[in-house]
Design a protein around this motif. Structure first.
Motif, PDB file in Angstrom:
ATOM      1  N   GLN A  19       0.828  -1.202   0.000  1.00  0.00           N
ATOM      2  CA  GLN A  19       0.000   0.000   0.000  1.00  0.00           C
ATOM      3  C   GLN A  19       0.866   1.257   0.000  1.00  0.00           C
ATOM      4  OE1 GLN A  19      -3.332   0.012  -0.197  1.00  0.00           O
ATOM      5  NE2 GLN A  19      -3.457   2.250  -0.160  1.00  0.00           N
ATOM      6  N   ARG A  22       2.823   2.692  -3.170  1.00  0.00           N
ATOM      7  CA  ARG A  22       2.047   3.423  -4.178  1.00  0.00           C
ATOM      8  C   ARG A  22       2.189   4.936  -4.013  1.00  0.00           C
ATOM      9  NH1 ARG A  22      -3.801   0.227  -3.774  1.00  0.00           N
ATOM     10  NH2 ARG A  22      -3.044  -1.863  -4.316  1.00  0.00           N
ATOM     11  N   ASP A  23       2.482   5.348  -2.757  1.00  0.00           N
ATOM     12  CA  ASP A  23       2.527   6.782  -2.461  1.00  0.00           C
ATOM     13  C   ASP A  23       3.925   7.323  -2.204  1.00  0.00           C
ATOM     14  OD1 ASP A  23      -0.327   7.110  -2.513  1.00  0.00           O
ATOM     15  OD2 ASP A  23      -0.410   6.084  -0.582  1.00  0.00           O
ATOM     16  N   THR A  24       4.857   6.437  -1.850  1.00  0.00           N
ATOM     17  CA  THR A  24       6.212   6.912  -1.568  1.00  0.00           C
ATOM     18  C   THR A  24       7.235   5.812  -1.851  1.00  0.00           C
ATOM     19  OG1 THR A  24       7.701   7.801   0.124  1.00  0.00           O
ATOM     20  CG2 THR A  24       5.995   6.276   0.870  1.00  0.00           C
ATOM     21  N   ASP A 325      -2.200   4.990   5.728  1.00  0.00           N
ATOM     22  CA  ASP A 325      -2.804   6.324   5.680  1.00  0.00           C
ATOM     23  C   ASP A 325      -2.521   7.087   6.972  1.00  0.00           C
ATOM     24  OD1 ASP A 325      -3.864   5.975   3.162  1.00  0.00           O
ATOM     25  OD2 ASP A 325      -5.794   5.232   3.894  1.00  0.00           O
ATOM     26  N   ASN A 329      -0.267  10.438   6.700  1.00  0.00           N
ATOM     27  CA  ASN A 329      -1.067  11.648   6.917  1.00  0.00           C
ATOM     28  C   ASN A 329      -1.003  12.152   8.356  1.00  0.00           C
ATOM     29  OD1 ASN A 329      -2.128  11.707   4.227  1.00  0.00           O
ATOM     30  ND2 ASN A 329      -3.512  10.044   4.797  1.00  0.00           N
TER      31      ASN A 329
END
Length: 459
Positions: A19, A22-24, A325, A329
């Motif tokens: 997961q 995908r973002d970092t 998340d 975040n």
């Protein structure tokens, strides 16, 4: 400094990594030991292979229930080879996936914290803005017994490596793992003796279903409730257990192995969390939020069976993904324990718990009715020769919504999913009874339970 460091590459850690990446790309995952999952290597998958083979043999040997007469014997060396072959297939798929991850994202070694932002692995320090702790758990066993018995004391970490099954084995525990393995071993021809601290089998909290489970399972299995060995000794290649019988008289039992199946304990202790805060010395008393899985007020989150009362694979995967998340975040965080509870025990008949169980509803003083059905005379169950067990469905008296269920019945794994989805969608008793129930099926039994609940609400 990394955006995120994940410690542990089991189910929770692997899903967290997939997961997060995908973002970092500024990410690191650290693992001590094999880069696969407890489930695939020593847990749910090899145990279900063993159980499936055992149940297939048992069905053949009890085929007179459906008018057949079959004689079969098991070569347990072939059985264990089959277990390992399938186990290796499951672990290989995970290992192949991990091999394709960038090398710069992976470190093998045992990690521990230096402070809230720093960990040390293999003598090297790494820092991150946030952490996911997915270090998993390891089987419980008496350290002194292990010193005395050596390789004659085994847990789920060793049992699937046996070249063939022994003639006699003693099992400590009567919980989920113990009952699953003990029944499978018994059905494969092993003489099994179970020693249980309490008078309980499996996971059922309903007094009626728990009593029924004890009645049915003790017909097949030798279970000594509220009895534990007070002494164990190694006798060459065997184990002698000393205990007191129901009349409080000393007895000895000689077996080939002692299988300890009394649950697992967290590996969080290996992380030296007390170096972050001295209050974190006792891992049984860590300030971890049950919904967000946050440790104190820190950007540190715990996933999977490193800290949970529901060590279940699909929950670990879900938590691993959702915690990313919270990490990326931070300080904005949200609950990750969002799935409707679902737990299944693969004994025979199967046990399952869905939503809120009987004990939880009673403790919460919830106003509910219980829809009950016995499967002893249920049509499809009789046809299959599987007419054992029962189901309880718990319905809120005011809203008439399904709150939970407990099951002890053939095909409980399938019923449990249906009921789980009903609870998740917050359907009412009327909604359920308006759905089709094909004849003749086991699912018709659920309709009987639902109608029993409706009759109590609307006599």
């Amino acid at each position: 400094m990394y955006d995120l460091i994940i410690i542990g590459a089991g189910t929770a850690g692997i899903n967290a990594y997939k997961q997060a990446v995908r973002d970092t790309q500024n990410i690191l995952i650290i693992n001590d030991g094999p880069w696969d999952t407890t489930c695939a290597r020593v847990g749910c998958m090899p145990s279900k292979v063993l159980i499936s083979t055992a149940n297939r043999l048992h069905d053949a040997k009890t085929a007179n229930a459906v008018g057949l007469d079959i004689e079969l014997n098991a070569d347990t060396s072939k059985v264990m080879s089959h277990v390992r072959q399938l186990r290796d297939r499951f672990t290989a798929a995970t290992l192949k996936d991990v091999e394709n991850w960038p090398a710069k994202h992976k470190v093998s070694g045992k990690a521990h914290f230096v402070d809230a932002n720093t960990i040390e692995v293999n003598g090297q320090s790494y820092q991150a803005r946030s952490f996911i702790l997915a270090v998993g758990s390891t089987p419980n066993y008496d350290q002194q017994w292990k010193k005395q018995l050596g390789d004659r004391l085994i847990t789920t970490d060793q049992i699937f490596e046996l070249p063939q099954l022994p003639e006699r084995i003693a099992v400590i525990g009567s919980g989920v793992i113990a009952i699953e393995l003990a029944q499978a071993l018994h059905r494969l021809g092993v003489q099994v003796s179970i020693f249980a601290r309490s008078k309980k089998v499996g996971s059922l909290s309903s007094p009626q279903l728990q009593g029924l489970a004890q009645h049915i399972l003790t017909k097949e299995l030798d279970i000594r409730f509220e009895t534990l060995p007070y002494q164990v000794q190694r006798k060459d290649q065997q184990v002698q257990l000393s205990f007191k019988d129901a009349q409080n008289k000393p007895q000895d039992l000689l077996v080939d192995y002692l299988l300890v199946a009394t649950g697992r304990h967290s590996l969080l202790e290996s992380l030296k969390l007390y170096q972050i805060d001295s209050r974190f010395k006792d891992i049984k008393d860590l300030p971890i939020d049950s919904k967000t899985k946050q440790l104190g007020q820190l950007p540190i989150f715990v996933a999977g069976d490193a800290y949970t009362n529901t060590p279940i694979q699909h929950e670990a995967a879900h938590e691993g993904k959702k915690l990313v998340d919270n990490c990326l975040n931070y300080p904005q965080i949200q609950a990750v324990k969002t799935l409707t509870p679902l737990a299944i025990v693969f004994c025979s008949p199967e046990m399952a718990s869905v939503g809120r169980n009987y004990q939880q509803l009673k403790q919460d003083k919830t106003d509910f009715v219980t829809g009950f059905v016995s499967f002893e005379k249920q049509g499809r169950a009789l046809v299959l020769g599987k007419n054992q067990g029962a189901v309880e469905i718990y319905v809120d008296r005011q809203s008439e919504k399904i709150l939970g269920a407990e099951l002890f019945v053939h095909q409980a794994e399938h019923f449990a999913h249906l009921l789980n989805w009903m609870i998740t969608e917050q359907v009412t008793l009327t909604d359920c009874l308006d759905k089709p129930f094909y004849h003749p099926t086991m699912e018709e039994g659920l309709r009987t339970a639902l109608k029993h609940a409706r009759h109590q609400l609307h006599p």
